[in-house]
Design an enzyme around this catalytic site. Structure first.
Site, short mmCIF file in Angstrom:
data_model
loop_
_atom_site.label_atom_id
_atom_site.label_comp_id
_atom_site.label_asym_id
_atom_site.label_seq_id
_atom_site.Cartn_x
_atom_site.Cartn_y
_atom_site.Cartn_z
N SER A 670 0.96 -1.64 0.14
CA SER A 670 0.28 -0.14 -0.47
C SER A 670 1.45 0.85 -0.02
O SER A 670 1.83 1.18 -0.98
CB SER A 670 -0.65 -0.19 0.96
N ASP A 743 -8.66 -4.87 -5.99
CA ASP A 743 -8.65 -3.78 -4.72
C ASP A 743 -9.88 -2.91 -4.17
O ASP A 743 -10.22 -2.20 -4.93
CB ASP A 743 -6.98 -3.01 -5.14
N HIS A 777 -7.81 -5.21 -1.40
CA HIS A 777 -6.53 -4.70 -1.45
C HIS A 777 -5.02 -5.74 0.01
O HIS A 777 -4.02 -5.86 -0.19
CB HIS A 777 -6.92 -3.51 0.20
#
Length: 804
Positions: A670, A743, A777
């Site tokens: 991330s 995601d 994610h």
């Protein structure tokens, strides 16, 4: 070779164009040492009843298969729905339930559990004679209950519970259960139209509506119909014999909350118009008060669509927000309203005002308190004592004040005002206990609050239990973790806080629960005996190290080296450095040591520690602070400070005699992926990089990202300079990009990796892009995680360990 392909290949060679092949491969598995660690059995989860006399031992299900993740899924209004169950498409569950008596250690297996158990949402009745939970079945979600006298579970309802949005199960004082059920009259799921009825149009008429970049938004009328269909709910009251009684009228119920005395319900129901710009939790909704029988008493508020909001993390909506029941009263509501129009740039004496309204809700709202910062919640005790919490993100300020609910004219008395980033001087958070309504209220004796803190310090965290005197502001430590353990209080068992349960661990000692009594001079008693899940890494060495940045800022990291490794005998190792940047408004706060050298070495799916079994040294939790003090914004100095952090970390691991300067990789997930790409753009410090699920072009998140409050138009040079995409031509270090195709995180659209890879490819970089089907994610599927570990291992072996 096919003649046409041969001609294309020759043409590309003549023109100097490289061929880039894209293909789908089968799932791969990493080396056995890594696979064994990932496949280790999960440690059970634990929760306590009110007085801590018993523990729920919840045994977790293993990672789902990719086949599980590939089931039909709706991604609408910012939520992800399993259309077969009217529940979330991605959620964890438990396959077994046991009860353990805290003092005796007796363990009891609950019988009668569902076949193919996928249990979640465990909650005790007010008298704790029963325990409710939900079970996800193939065609929906059912309600179950455990009789705590017989430890026998039974099914109460068919698969009718609606868990699409918000809470769905709540106990009533009479031991009936209020559930949010699928509306029995909702009919069949809407069918997608064969052809659109027309174009999709959005229009604005001059009101600025800045918005962060959200995923899974509504995009057409069919999405709207699906959202309304799956939100359609009917409240039902379920008795312990399984009989059901409808409560109130069906609605698109966002939340339900029972008053402490059980007489009233607070119902939030989503209204139209829906939005294509923001997720469902910002759609218009009504706030109504019902009697527990379902009769409407009052419409408290009509909350409009929340599309238009000022910029900044301290911005909020106008009108009532944070509407809740007071925990210490039978049926009193409280909420907050912004006095600055929700705009943090507006200068006002009173930023927020808290109001209350008491049953039967026919009177006028009463002002309870006001804040100078943004309202952050109230911790209730009784009608003479509560703690009002405030915060201001821009300055990282938090404030706590004592208020007297029975006398609103009495000014709040500030007891704590501090930087939320200051770990060393954190007095901790209050401990709560249950009152006669089963609600959490402050555990206190007169002016004394009981607190627990992480106990940060230059040697790392050493958690403690304390009292805090709200009159003198003096703190007295009652108990503190002692080296070589990391131990923290998880449940206080009596009013004097001299008997409690701790969770105790060390670097190679699996966390387990202990019963501690500081009044009686008896040794702590171990309550659980969870096995060490990672026998193969018991002997690895773990160190919490500190070192200076070139500007003098103190940094830290946790270093792992293989079992038996001796730098003097074994030479230097390849290094995997894993990090996640963080912004600070104070250099002193940024320099504080975070974490503990005594915590258990726990491996998550995304951990870098797997590679200690492959002969690497690991620098985990490598501090990457970005500091901007006073009027300066941290991100104005992002690149230079990021590179300086990396240089300092590399210098230290090399000076320790552990790391080979020419064989160091950097990676992150991330914002850590964003960091990795920036380091490879602006330095030649590393042999390779690994970037998972990142965002690389900040113009695609123009209304703010991470802790950046300014918009692209307010700070275009910051957005440009912080975007690795802008400097793809400078990347000379091999980089592995991995991204979940589904995601769901704000800003990290899969297109971020796709476009960044194209930019790298166009400038001749060495790069690999891996898209994981059905993954969001965080990666969940067993095959996906194992393949990710294989990709990372292959990359590290090729470009780091065996670098030429």
């Amino acid at each position: 070779m096919n003649p046409l392909l041969k001609k294309i290949t020759l043409l590309c060679l003549v023109l100097g164009v490289s061929l880039s092949l894209a293909a789908q491969t089968t799932y791969q598995t990493p080396p056995q040492s890594i696979a064994d660690l990932f496949n280790a059995p999960a440690t059970p989860s634990v929760s306590f009843n009110k007085d801590g006399s018993m523990m729920l031992i919840l045994e977790r299900s293993e990672a789902p298969s990719i086949e599980d993740l590939a089931q039909p899924e709706l991604r609408i209004a910012g939520i992800r729905i399993n259309p077969a169950t009217s529940g979330p498409s991605r959620s964890g569950s438990f396959y077994n339930l046991k009860i353990k008596k805290t003092r005796s250690g007796e363990e009891i297996q609950i019988t009668g559990l569902p076949q193919n158990p996928k249990m979640s949402g465990f909650s005790f009745s007010l008298d704790e004679k029963y325990l409710a939970f939900t079970q996800t079945e193939a065609n929906g979600i059912s309600l179950w209950v455990v009789d705590m006298a017989t430890y026998q579970a039974k099914k109460l309802t068919e698969a009718i519970v609606n868990q699409v949005f918000g809470n769905s199960v709540a106990w009533m004082p009479d031991n009936s259960i209020l559930i949010k059920a699928v509306n029995p009259q909702r009919g069949s799921m809407p069918k997608a139209p064969a052809a659109p009825a027309g174009p999709v149009i959005q229009e604005t008429s001059g009101n600025a509506a800045p918005s962060r970049t959200y995923q899974d938004l509504l995009s057409n009328p069919y999405d709207e119909a699906l959202f309304a269909y799956f939100m359609d709910s009917q409240l039902m009251r379920v008795s312990l014999d399984g009989s059901k009684t409808p409560v109130g009228q069906p609605a698109l119920i966002k939340s339900m909350d029972i008053s402490p005395d059980g007489s009233y319900l607070l119902i939030e129901a989503i209204q139209k118009p829906f939005s294509y710009l923001v997720p469902g939790d910002r759609f218009p909704y009504s706030v109504e008060i019902w009697k527990s029988s379902g009769e409407k008493v009052k419409t408290l508020a009509q909350i409009p669509l929340d599309e238009v909001r000022p910029t900044g993390f301290d911005a909020t909506v106008t009108g009532p927000r944070n509407i809740n029941w007071r925990a210490d009263q039978p049926a009193t509501l409280y909420w907050v309203e912004a006095m600055d129009g929700g705009n943090p740039r507006t200068q006002v004496a009173e930023r927020d005002v808290v109001y209350t309204l008491t049953a039967p809700f026919s009177g006028e709202k009463q002002k309870l308190a006001s804040t100078s910062l943004r309202f952050g919640g109230i911790s209730w005790s009784d009608d003479s004592f509560a703690i009002l919490n405030e915060r201001w993100f821009a300055s990282r300020t938090e404030k706590r004040s004592v208020i007297n609910p029975s006398n609103p004219s009495q000014a709040p008395r500030v007891i704590i005002e501090r930087s939320s980033d200051d770990l060393y001087n954190d007095p901790g958070d209050p401990i709560f206990t249950d009152n006669q309504y089963g609600r959490n209220v402050l555990m206190r004796k007169g002016d004394l609050l009981f607190m627990r803190s992480e106990g940060g310090g230059p040697e790392g965290s050493m958690p403690f239990l304390s009292t805090f005197n709200t009159s003198t502001k003096e703190q007295k430590i009652l108990w503190r973790s002692q080296a070589p353990y990391y131990e923290r209080v998880v449940k206080v068992l009596n009013a004097d806080a001299n008997e409690f349960v701790t969770l105790k661990e060390s670097t190679d000692i699996q966390p387990n629960y202990w019963l501690v009594n500081t009044r009686k001079r008896i040794a702590p008693m171990q309550v659980t005996n969870f096995a060490h899940p990672y026998e193969s890494i018991k002997g690895i060495k773990k160190q919490l190290v500190t070192y200076p940045r070139k500007d003098g800022l103190n940094l830290s990291a946790v270093v792992y080296t293989p079992e038996g490794y001796d730098p003097a005998k074994d030479g230097r190792l390849p290094v995997l450095m894993w990090a996640y940047p963080r912004e600070y408004k104070s250099a002193a706060d940024a320099a504080q040591v975070r974490g503990s050298k005594y915590t258990f070495t726990r491996l998550s799916w995304g951990s870098p520690i797997y590679w200690v079994t492959r002969g690497y040294a690991i620098m985990d939790q490598t501090e990457m602070p970005i500091v901007g003090e006073g009027d300066q914004e941290p991100n104005d100095f992002f690149i230079e400070q990021l590179v300086a952090n990396a240089e300092a970390a590399i210098d230290h691991i090399v000076e320790m005699g552990i790391g080979d300067r020419n064989r160091i990789a950097v990676g992150g997930h991330s914002y850590g992926a964003f960091m990795t790409a920036n380091l490879l753009s602006h330095s030649n410090l590393f042999a390779a990089g690994i970037a998972r699920s990142g965002a690389y072009n900040r113009t695609l998140t123009p209304f703010g990202f991470q802790y950046e409050q300014r918009t692209y138009w307010e700070a275009p040079e910051v957005y440009f300079n912080m975007s690795p995409f802008s400097f793809a031509n400078q990347v000379k270090t091999p980089i592995l990009l991995i991204h979940g195709e589904a995601d769901n995180n704000s800003g990290t659209f899969p297109i971020q990796s796709e476009r960044y890879y194209n930019a790298l490819k166009g400038h001749g970089a060495t790069a690999r892009l891996v898209f994981l089907p059905h993954e969001s994610h965080g990666y969940a599927g067993k095959e996906s995680v194992l393949h990710t570990l294989w990709e990372m291992d292959s990359w590290l072996e090729k470009y780091v360990k065996n670098r030429k």
